[in-house]
Design an enzyme around this catalytic site. Structure first.
Site, short mmCIF file in Angstrom:
data_model
loop_
_atom_site.label_atom_id
_atom_site.label_comp_id
_atom_site.label_asym_id
_atom_site.label_seq_id
_atom_site.Cartn_x
_atom_site.Cartn_y
_atom_site.Cartn_z
CG ASN A 108 -7.60 40.80 14.10
OD1 ASN A 108 -8.31 41.45 13.31
ND2 ASN A 108 -6.66 41.38 14.81
CG HIS A 113 -1.84 43.38 14.32
ND1 HIS A 113 -2.58 44.41 14.85
CD2 HIS A 113 -0.54 43.67 14.58
CE1 HIS A 113 -1.78 45.28 15.43
NE2 HIS A 113 -0.53 44.86 15.28
CB SER A 163 0.51 38.63 12.06
OG SER A 163 1.82 39.13 12.11
CG ASP A 168 -3.52 43.26 18.06
OD1 ASP A 168 -4.51 42.84 17.44
OD2 ASP A 168 -3.26 44.47 18.21
C1 GRF Z 1 -5.97 46.48 7.88
O1 GRF Z 1 -4.72 47.10 7.81
C2 GRF Z 1 -5.98 45.39 8.92
O2 GRF Z 1 -4.73 44.78 9.06
C3 GRF Z 1 -6.31 46.14 10.16
O3 GRF Z 1 -7.24 47.12 9.77
C4 GRF Z 1 -7.06 47.41 8.39
C5 GRF Z 1 -8.37 47.18 7.73
O4 GRF Z 1 -8.36 47.55 6.39
N1 GRF Z 1 -6.80 45.23 11.18
P1 GRF Z 1 -9.62 47.17 5.46
O5 GRF Z 1 -10.85 47.75 6.14
O6 GRF Z 1 -9.67 45.69 5.34
O7 GRF Z 1 -9.33 47.88 4.16
#
Ligand code: GRF
Length: 222
Positions: A112, A114, A141, A150
């Site tokens: 994932n 974050h 991260s 997370d």
């Molecule tokens: C990103 O900021 C990611 O870190 C978080 O959700 C957002 C997703 O953005 N988990 P996208 O859909 O990839 O534009």
């Protein structure tokens, strides 16, 4: 010499899909170690699905509201993913808490991104919380997913400065640029076999990773 076999990756999204788009772009480079096997969204209107359609990538929509329970929804997503037999499952803005059963099924091959420098600011509204805490820097991260939100082993991070006139939007934009550098790189490493998780310990090039890899800074003050 026969070409190196590329690994399949399934990406899960819920919204804009800009991280998916960055990973997709990387997958189209000749030296990519992976290809996108499929994209799965829990929302039919996820904008990120347009990238899959434009690139002829198989995609599925699996709407959580059509399932009686988290377990039932996760089991269906699991069936969809496993039909593609991916090497790696990538959460890219997938806005669902995952059941322990799902996480355990993909242990060591589920990652994932974050938008914070974990372990700081787990959960939502990370940019505003970083501003409220007067952090001098913030970032993103990439981590292995475990049963706690997370909280899995952090693989790599990218940092940005917090500027005096930042608001949550300007900070989010600066972090997102870094996310797009960071996430494809980690997917590439994993698919090259450079990265693995064993007993909650991350190994990078066969060495235990004692601290998250820090991506080199670029000047990025927009
Ligand atoms: C990103 O900021 C990611 O870190 C978080 O959700 C957002 C997703 O953005 N988990 P996208 O859909 O990839 O534009």
């Amino acid at each position: 010499m026969s070409p190196v076999k590329k690994r399949g990756v399934v990406v899960l999204i819920s919204g804009t899909g800009s991280n998916f788009a960055a990973i997709l772009r990387h997958s189209q480079a000749p030296d990519s170690a992976f290809f996108i096997s499929a994209v799965i969204s829990n929302r039919a209107d996820a904008k990120g699905l347009d990238y899959a359609k434009a690139a002829n990538i198989p995609f599925c929509v699996c709407m959580h509201e059509n399932y009686d329970s988290r377990i039932a929804f996760d089991a269906q997503v699991q069936r969809l993913i496993d039909a593609f037999e991916p090497h790696l499952v990538v959460l890219a803005g997938f806005m669902r808490i995952l059941s322990d059963e799902f996480v355990q099924h993909y242990q060591g091959r589920l990652i994932n991104i974050h938008p914070a420098l974990l372990p700081k600011f787990k959960g939502l509204n990370t940019h505003q919380r970083a501003l409220d805490a007067k952090e001098p820097e913030h970032g993103a991260s990439v981590h292995f997913v475990n049963e706690d939100l997370d909280s899995g082993a952090v693989i790599a991070q990218s940092r940005v400065p917090v500027l005096a006139d930042d608001d949550a939007d300007s900070l989010a934009k600066r972090v997102l640029v870094e996310e797009h550098r960071l996430y494809p790189l980690v997917v590439q490493w994993f698919c090259q076999g450079r990265l693995r998780l064993e007993d909650a310990q991350t190994y990078f090039d066969n060495q235990p990773l004692t601290q998250a890899y820090q991506l080199e800074c670029t000047i990025n003050n927009e």
